[in-house]
Write an enzyme that holds these catalytic residues in place. Structure first.
Site, mmCIF file in Angstrom:
data_model
loop_
_atom_site.group_PDB
_atom_site.id
_atom_site.type_symbol
_atom_site.label_atom_id
_atom_site.label_comp_id
_atom_site.label_asym_id
_atom_site.label_seq_id
_atom_site.Cartn_x
_atom_site.Cartn_y
_atom_site.Cartn_z
ATOM 1 N N TYR A 136 -1.950 -1.107 10.327
ATOM 2 C CA TYR A 136 -2.357 -1.433 8.918
ATOM 3 C C TYR A 136 -1.021 -0.825 8.050
ATOM 4 O O TYR A 136 -0.405 -1.620 7.438
ATOM 5 C CB TYR A 136 -3.564 -0.832 8.312
ATOM 6 C CG TYR A 136 -3.714 -0.915 6.926
ATOM 7 C CD1 TYR A 136 -4.062 -2.217 6.219
ATOM 8 C CD2 TYR A 136 -3.373 0.029 5.847
ATOM 9 C CE1 TYR A 136 -4.318 -2.245 5.082
ATOM 10 C CE2 TYR A 136 -3.453 0.058 4.756
ATOM 11 C CZ TYR A 136 -3.970 -1.077 4.113
ATOM 12 O OH TYR A 136 -4.155 -1.431 2.787
ATOM 13 N N SER A 188 0.876 -1.073 -0.151
ATOM 14 C CA SER A 188 -0.172 0.055 -0.158
ATOM 15 C C SER A 188 0.989 1.182 -0.027
ATOM 16 O O SER A 188 2.200 1.146 0.355
ATOM 17 C CB SER A 188 -0.826 0.098 0.963
ATOM 18 O OG SER A 188 -1.768 1.282 1.344
#
Length: 297
Positions: free
Chosen positions: A202, A189
């Site tokens: 995350y 990401s």
């Protein structure tokens, strides 16, 4: 829009999402989102780049994983997707798309946060497809928590078990089956480079995926197995409506990228196709950032 090969302005290729504030229990159902993300169902055109390949995709029921499953099938691959029980409706949609492309499509309902389950998933996929040569570790957990004091030990561990540990377990199991020419593609990401302050667990897990993949690529190079990463930027998926972002972030989701619009899963899938296909034979240990012009290291 005819297909992914049309030449047009990338800033206006897709409309801004401009989502209304909406909430779903985790893991979220894509079919109930407003608007429903575009997985390329009406646009992706395959050219045979993965003919005869056999792929396993975690989180393949919706979002980026679902778009990748559709693209792989239209490129000629047979596909197994892994999803949670609450995602069955989305998974059925993807399996229909795979089979409409004339390929074998199988869904496995499983929780990848357990090592034994991950090993069983690989065995099931191999049995269903008669082999395996593409592994896409895509499933992810993202829950926004404003203060570290409110980030529980349980959530921190579960995020890593979903995003990192499962990647490790699935990869180990798959390596017993992968032959030279096989590929492993992991989903990181933009958060690996630009962590949001309310997504500590995350973002850290995505940075770990990036680092793990680069080391693994060097280890597996002598075996002829390539390992690469796709790092999407802000993309409209079920993560956003199931606690992945705050209400304010959801309202301004289109404003995060340089393009001033959210990405659609259909725009991320071609990166996976490239990395899975023989045309990327000289690419390993690479992170392909697909993020609407947001500069990364």
């Amino acid at each position: 829009m005819a297909d992914q090969y049309i030449f047009d302005n990338p800033l206006t290729r897709y409309d801004r999402v401009e989502p209304p504030v909406q909430h779903q229990p985790m893991p979220g159902v894509q079919g109930e989102m407003m608007p429903v993300p575009d997985l390329g169902e009406a646009t992706y055109r395959g050219t045979g780049r993965l003919t005869g390949r056999k792929a396993l995709i975690t989180g393949g029921d919706s979002g980026i994983g679902g778009a990748v499953a559709i693209a792989f099938a239209r490129e000629g691959a047979d596909v197994v997707i892994v999803h949670l029980p609450d995602e069955q409706a989305d998974a059925d949609h993807i399996i229909d798309e795979i089979r409409d492309a004339g390929r074998t499509g199988v869904s496995i309902t499983a929780d990848i946060t357990d090592a034994a389950t991950c090993r069983a998933i690989v065995a099931q996929a191999v049995d269903a497809l008669g082999g395996l040569d593409i592994l896409v570790n895509n499933a992810g957990k993202q829950v926004a928590i404003e203060k570290i004091e409110d980030l529980t030990d349980e959530q921190f561990e579960l995020t890593f078990r979903t995003n990192v540990f499962a990647n490790f377990w699935l990869t180990k199991a798959a390596l017993e089956r992968l032959q030279p020419g096989s590929t492993i593609i992991n989903t990181a990401s933009l958060e690996a480079y630009k962590p949001a302050p309310d997504r500590l667990d995350y973002a850290a897990s995505k940075a770990a995926i990036n680092n793990f993949s680069k080391g693994l690529a060097q280890q597996l190079a002598p075996r002829g197995i390539r390992v690469n990463v796709v790092a999407p930027g802000p993309t409209w998926t079920a993560l956003q409506v199931s606690g992945g972002v705050s209400d304010d972030q959801m309202q301004h989701f289109d404003d995060e990228s340089t393009y001033q619009r959210a990405g659609q899963p259909a725009e991320i899938a071609p990166a996976f196709v490239f990395l899975a296909s023989p045309e990327s034979s000289y690419v390993s240990g690479e992170t392909l950032n697909v993020n609407g012009g947001m500069v990364t290291p």
